[in-house]
Each structure stands twice: as C-alpha cells, then as structure tokens.
Design a protein around this motif. Structure first.
Motif, PDB file in Angstrom:
ATOM      1  N   ASP A 377       0.642  -1.098  -0.206  1.00 30.18           N
ATOM      2  CA  ASP A 377      -0.020  -0.170   0.309  1.00 30.18           C
ATOM      3  C   ASP A 377       0.538   1.323   0.013  1.00 30.18           C
ATOM      4  N   ARG A 378       2.031   1.058   0.884  1.00 27.71           N
ATOM      5  CA  ARG A 378       2.717   2.028   1.132  1.00 27.71           C
ATOM      6  C   ARG A 378       3.781   2.349   0.948  1.00 27.71           C
ATOM      7  N   GLY A 379       4.547   1.380   0.470  1.00 28.65           N
ATOM      8  CA  GLY A 379       6.640   1.055  -0.124  1.00 28.65           C
ATOM      9  C   GLY A 379       6.851   1.448  -0.963  1.00 28.65           C
ATOM     10  N   SER A 380       8.029   2.190  -1.012  1.00 34.43           N
ATOM     11  CA  SER A 380       8.579   2.181  -1.962  1.00 34.43           C
ATOM     12  C   SER A 380       9.451   1.732  -3.039  1.00 34.43           C
ATOM     13  N   ALA A 381       9.863   2.326  -3.808  1.00 36.58           N
ATOM     14  CA  ALA A 381      10.229   0.640  -5.238  1.00 36.58           C
ATOM     15  C   ALA A 381      11.258  -0.626  -4.249  1.00 36.58           C
ATOM     16  N   GLN A 382      12.694   0.201  -3.681  1.00 39.24           N
ATOM     17  CA  GLN A 382      13.555   0.006  -2.585  1.00 39.24           C
ATOM     18  C   GLN A 382      12.927  -0.700  -2.209  1.00 39.24           C
ATOM     19  N   GLN A 383      11.587  -0.777  -0.762  1.00 39.00           N
ATOM     20  CA  GLN A 383      10.897  -1.680   0.977  1.00 39.00           C
ATOM     21  C   GLN A 383      10.492  -2.685  -0.655  1.00 39.00           C
ATOM     22  N   LEU A 384       9.000  -2.339  -1.573  1.00 43.27           N
ATOM     23  CA  LEU A 384       8.845  -3.477  -2.501  1.00 43.27           C
ATOM     24  C   LEU A 384       9.631  -4.733  -2.328  1.00 43.27           C
ATOM     25  N   LEU A 385      11.256  -4.634  -3.319  1.00 45.55           N
ATOM     26  CA  LEU A 385      12.275  -4.843  -3.634  1.00 45.55           C
ATOM     27  C   LEU A 385      12.702  -6.131  -2.622  1.00 45.55           C
ATOM     28  N   LEU A 387      11.086  -6.790   0.377  1.00 48.50           N
ATOM     29  CA  LEU A 387      10.834  -7.768   0.907  1.00 48.50           C
ATOM     30  C   LEU A 387      10.591  -8.942   0.121  1.00 48.50           C
ATOM     31  N   GLY A 388      10.146  -8.526  -0.912  1.00 44.79           N
ATOM     32  CA  GLY A 388       9.731  -9.538  -2.339  1.00 44.79           C
ATOM     33  C   GLY A 388      11.080 -10.390  -2.014  1.00 44.79           C
ATOM     34  N   ARG A 389      12.412  -9.685  -2.504  1.00 44.71           N
ATOM     35  CA  ARG A 389      13.153 -10.970  -2.221  1.00 44.71           C
ATOM     36  C   ARG A 389      13.838 -11.224  -1.329  1.00 44.71           C
ATOM     37  N   GLN A 390      12.787 -11.079   0.217  1.00 44.66           N
ATOM     38  CA  GLN A 390      13.072 -11.854   0.960  1.00 44.66           C
ATOM     39  C   GLN A 390      12.358 -12.779   1.707  1.00 44.66           C
ATOM     40  N   SER A 391      10.678 -12.742   0.933  1.00 41.19           N
ATOM     41  CA  SER A 391       9.956 -14.241   0.380  1.00 41.19           C
ATOM     42  C   SER A 391       9.818 -14.422  -0.334  1.00 41.19           C
ATOM     43  N   ALA A 392      10.639 -13.737  -1.243  1.00 40.67           N
ATOM     44  CA  ALA A 392      10.311 -14.532  -2.784  1.00 40.67           C
ATOM     45  C   ALA A 392       8.868 -14.125  -3.325  1.00 40.67           C
ATOM     46  N   ASP A 393       8.220 -13.188  -3.789  1.00 40.72           N
ATOM     47  CA  ASP A 393       7.448 -13.075  -3.527  1.00 40.72           C
ATOM     48  C   ASP A 393       6.475 -12.226  -4.820  1.00 40.72           C
ATOM     49  N   SER A 394       6.971 -13.201  -5.929  1.00 42.28           N
ATOM     50  CA  SER A 394       6.565 -12.223  -7.397  1.00 42.28           C
ATOM     51  C   SER A 394       5.524 -10.877  -7.080  1.00 42.28           C
ATOM     52  N   HIS A 395       4.694 -10.762  -6.500  1.00 38.86           N
ATOM     53  CA  HIS A 395       3.445 -10.072  -6.599  1.00 38.86           C
ATOM     54  C   HIS A 395       4.010  -8.886  -5.863  1.00 38.86           C
ATOM     55  N   LEU A 396       4.866  -9.190  -5.084  1.00 34.12           N
ATOM     56  CA  LEU A 396       5.730  -8.017  -4.723  1.00 34.12           C
ATOM     57  C   LEU A 396       6.471  -7.093  -5.489  1.00 34.12           C
ATOM     58  N   LEU A 397       7.310  -7.513  -6.136  1.00 31.96           N
ATOM     59  CA  LEU A 397       8.009  -7.476  -7.211  1.00 31.96           C
ATOM     60  C   LEU A 397       7.455  -6.819  -8.227  1.00 31.96           C
ATOM     61  N   MET A 398       6.553  -7.540  -8.547  1.00 33.22           N
ATOM     62  CA  MET A 398       5.396  -6.995  -9.559  1.00 33.22           C
ATOM     63  C   MET A 398       5.279  -5.045  -9.112  1.00 33.22           C
ATOM     64  N   ALA A 399       5.407  -5.122  -8.279  1.00 32.69           N
ATOM     65  CA  ALA A 399       4.228  -3.342  -7.516  1.00 32.69           C
ATOM     66  C   ALA A 399       5.844  -3.430  -7.617  1.00 32.69           C
ATOM     67  N   ALA A 400       7.410  -3.767  -7.118  1.00 33.61           N
ATOM     68  CA  ALA A 400       8.174  -2.634  -7.352  1.00 33.61           C
ATOM     69  C   ALA A 400       8.719  -2.368  -8.763  1.00 33.61           C
ATOM     70  N   LEU A 401       8.355  -3.017  -9.908  1.00 31.47           N
ATOM     71  CA  LEU A 401       8.553  -3.227 -10.778  1.00 31.47           C
ATOM     72  C   LEU A 401       7.976  -2.111 -11.424  1.00 31.47           C
ATOM     73  N   ARG A 402       6.278  -1.354 -11.589  1.00 29.08           N
ATOM     74  CA  ARG A 402       5.924  -0.462 -11.440  1.00 29.08           C
ATOM     75  C   ARG A 402       5.999   0.547 -10.664  1.00 29.08           C
ATOM     76  N   GLU A 403       6.462   0.660 -10.021  1.00 26.19           N
ATOM     77  CA  GLU A 403       7.389   1.875  -9.248  1.00 26.19           C
ATOM     78  C   GLU A 403       9.020   1.891  -9.521  1.00 26.19           C
ATOM     79  N   LEU A 404       9.693   0.853 -10.325  1.00 26.36           N
ATOM     80  CA  LEU A 404      11.038   1.240 -10.701  1.00 26.36           C
ATOM     81  C   LEU A 404      11.070   2.944 -11.721  1.00 26.36           C
ATOM     82  N   PRO A 405      11.606   3.672 -11.699  1.00 26.69           N
ATOM     83  CA  PRO A 405      11.727   3.813 -13.371  1.00 26.69           C
ATOM     84  C   PRO A 405      12.048   3.688 -14.330  1.00 26.69           C
ATOM     85  N   LEU A 406      11.024   4.466 -15.946  1.00 30.47           N
ATOM     86  CA  LEU A 406      11.577   3.218 -16.840  1.00 30.47           C
ATOM     87  C   LEU A 406      13.403   3.313 -17.443  1.00 30.47           C
TER      88      LEU A 406
END
Length: 423
Positions: A377-385, A387-406
C-alpha cells in the motif's frame, strides 16, 4: 596501532601509493574517465577503465539498486533497536580503543557497519565527521552497494575481503572527495560475515598500512566474540529479542526456545490463557502428558525469572504480570506508526525461525501478512524489492517493477527474478 597518525601517502617517484604498489593517482584519473564514458547499457561496463574490483562493484550496484544516491536512513528508534540486536555491540569498544584515537589524530573517522551495510557506530575527528555527514555517511545510514553503490564497506561485505576505494571510484559522485578502506568481520564460530569496519576521510584512509591496521583490529575483535558474553551485553530488562543470531535473548541473556515461545505467546495474549489453551498454542500434537510438560517448563521459567521482582507469571489463567516488549510487539508498533524501515528490519520470517509451535507460527504469519499489505500500500520501490526478495514474492516484485523508473538498470534483473519465481 599509533602509527596510523603518520598515515600520509607514501610518495614513490611522485606517485601516491596506498595498498602495496597501488598507483592511486592513475586509478582515480581512470575512474573519472569511466564516469564520463558510462552509458545507460550495462554492456558498456566491460570497456570502462576501472580496477576489476571496482568494475564488478559498479556492475552489482547498477543491477541491484533502483536508485543510487542518498543512503537509506534508520530513524533514531530503529538505530537504537539495531544496536541492541547486533552482536557487534560487544566489539565496538575494541575498535574504539585500537583505532579511534589514531584515526582522530589523522583526521579520519572509524565506522562499524552491520552485514547489510548499515552504519551502527561511528567515531573520529570532528572535521571528518562533519564532512562525512554532509553526504549522508552517518550512524543509521545504509552504505551497502544496493543503497549508495560502490564504497569500501559495501565491497568488503560482498567480497568477504578487505577493500579500498578512492575518490571517483565511488559510483556516487557526491562522495568523490572521500577515500575509504574496510575489512569484513566474521563470527569466529560460524564464519558468517556479520559486519565491516571502515576508515573514511582524506588520503590517509587508503594509506599503505590502513588495511593491515584494520585487519589487526578485526582479529582482536573476532577474538573478543569467542569470550563468554558479559553483563555489558545486557539490554532492556523488559525486552525479549526473538531474532538474535545465536537464539532468543531476554534482557540480553540467552533463553531457551520453549521459554521464549511461552513468553511470546503470553505477551500476545495480555488477558491470559488457560492451561488447555496454552498447550494448544505450544504443542503441534498435544497429548495427555502435554499439560504436565507445560507445568514443568513454567516451573523452570519462573525460576529463571526469579532474579527480577517484576517478572512474574500468574496462573489461572496464565498471564504476564508485567509489560514485556518482544520483537513482535515492536514490529506491530512500527507498523501502526507507519515506520516501514523499522518494520522491515524486524522482518517476521526471522522471528523464532526454529519454532514450530502453532501459536508462534500463527503470530508470525499474521505479522508477515500485515507487513506485506502495508508495503504494497505505501512502500517505495526499494522497500517492495527488499520484502519481495526476502519472501520470494513475485507479486511484491511486480509492484516494485511498476514503481521503478523506466530507465532504471534494475528493471531487467527484477523481470528475471519474477520469471524465475513463476517458472
């Protein structure tokens, strides 16, 4: 160790020398040229005129970071918690004694970073401290490669070897006026890297003797870790650390896994639990002997707590008669306050990792799901990355991808990670 104050660069035919035979003037000149040549494609890195150790660090930094620049910073409360939980607290006094006085004389500073690159303690000359703080090199800042790019502590933590970085060899242009040397620190019992000690400042920081001095101090510090823990390690009298590397600790003292489970579950149920309820929370397959086992454990636990007049466990129902802070309660407080950095530091997957008690598993799962939702809900791209890597969660990584600059070089790596998780 006092020789450090005479750490001016050794001049050999007008060439500055740091590590044995190292021509720093040429290395820094080439690094400036590398910054000019650096394009947007990672393939360009192979052609850059950099030392191999620096080129590989630039490559890792660009691959693993959403944005190189201002370091991530812990709040004061999070820094205090990180220090409390770190086994490095036992050895910072070693570096204060062996390195800080001489470093201050040489207008340098000494920094002690944890295994993730967060600077937990710093000391040195006032001038060097002020200069470093201007660029975010201060206690609580993360100087790992994924946060600020190439630096000596970041390189030392990744490679497991001593490292020196000068001027423009830093990937971030904000710190091109600084030089640094760092040596990793290992737990002598396990061999695991637990941190790094760093010298930062002017040219003395990369003098020829800097790495040997750091290594000697690290050897002394690692020897200290082999000694029994003393009272100096004691923490808050009402804090149960569920994530310590060597097992749970109450007030800085080791406590058995079963006792930690009982205290954690009772802390999560302040109104108390009946013996039947507590058995169900503790045992995967309760049987007729479980209540007797529980009573025996409670006798031993009350005896272990007997030195503190406030730490009492009532019966009928079982409940704590004092307010016990645990890693879990601090995690919930951090989430309630919206402090995501502190919450991620208390990542619930690391809470009593060896416990299979149903009650602990349920608490851990609830905390994981709550943290996941808040970061989504509130995390930055770095925070999404993170937690996504720590928990091997592709949904979090997808959310991080949407936040990353092109144009972020991290995008291709994140895509590869998502594909690997979903394969």
């Amino acid at each position: 160790m006092g020789d450090l104050r005479y750490g001016e660069f050794i001049q050999v035919s007008g060439v500055m020398v740091g590590e044995a035979g190292m021509d720093w003037l040429t290395a820094v000149s080439q690094a400036r040229k590398a910054h000019e040549l650096l394009g947007s494609h990672l393939d360009d890195l192979d052609a850059l005129p950099l030392r191999k150790i620096v080129r590989e660090s630039w490559r890792r930094s660009l691959l693993n970071s959403a944005q190189i620049g201002q370091p991530a910073m812990l709040s004061d409360d999070s820094l205090r918690l990180a220090r409390e939980r770190s086994e490095l607290q036992r050895i910072w006094p070693v570096f204060e004694k062996l390195l800080v006085p001489a470093a201050s004389d040489a207008n340098l500073l000494v920094a002690l970073a944890d295994a993730q690159g967060t600077l937990l303690w710093m000391a040195g000359s006032r001038g060097a401290m002020d200069d470093a703080e201007d660029v975010g090199f201060s206690a609580g800042a993360n100087w790992g490669e994924s946060s600020v790019g190439t630096s000596a502590p970041g390189v030392a933590l990744v490679t497991g070897s001593g490292a020196q970085v000068s001027g423009a060899e830093h990937l971030s242009e904000r710190v091109h006026h600084l030089n640094c040397s760092a040596v990793p620190i290992r737990n002598p019992r396990t061999g695991r890297i637990i941190g790094a000690v760093d010298l930062t400042g002017g040219t003395d920081a990369i003098a020829v003797h800097s790495l040997p001095l750091l290594q000697a101090a690290v050897s002394a510090a690692e020897g200290q870790l082999l000694l029994p823990a003393l009272a100096v390690e004691q923490g808050n009298e009402d804090f149960l650390d569920l994530c310590a590397s060597d097992g749970p600790r109450l007030s800085g003292r080791p406590i058995s896994l079963r006792h930690a489970e009982i205290l954690t579950i009772l802390a999560a149920h302040p109104r108390g639990l009946s013996s039947t309820q507590l058995v169900e929370e503790l045992f995967e397959q309760p049987d007729g002997a479980s209540e007797g086992t529980l009573r025996s454990e409670l006798v031993r636990l009350r005896k272990a707590l007997s030195n503190s007049p406030i730490c009492r466990i009532a019966a009928r129902p079982y409940r704590l008669e004092w307010e016990l802070q645990t890693t879990l309660t601090r995690l919930w407080h951090a989430m309630e306050e919206g402090d995501l950095e502190r919450a991620l530091q208390l990542y619930p997957a690391e809470i009593l990792v060896r416990s299979q008690a149903p009650g602990i598993s349920a608490l851990r799962y609830r905390a994981q799901m709550a943290l996941r939702e808040i970061v989504l809900d509130r995390g930055s791209a770095q925070q999404l990355l993170r937690l996504g890597r720590q928990s091997a969660d592709s949904h979090l990584l997808m959310a991080a991808l949407r936040e990353l600059p092109l144009d972020s070089p991290a995008r291709s790596l994140v895509v590869a990670e998502i594909e690997a998780l979903e394969a």
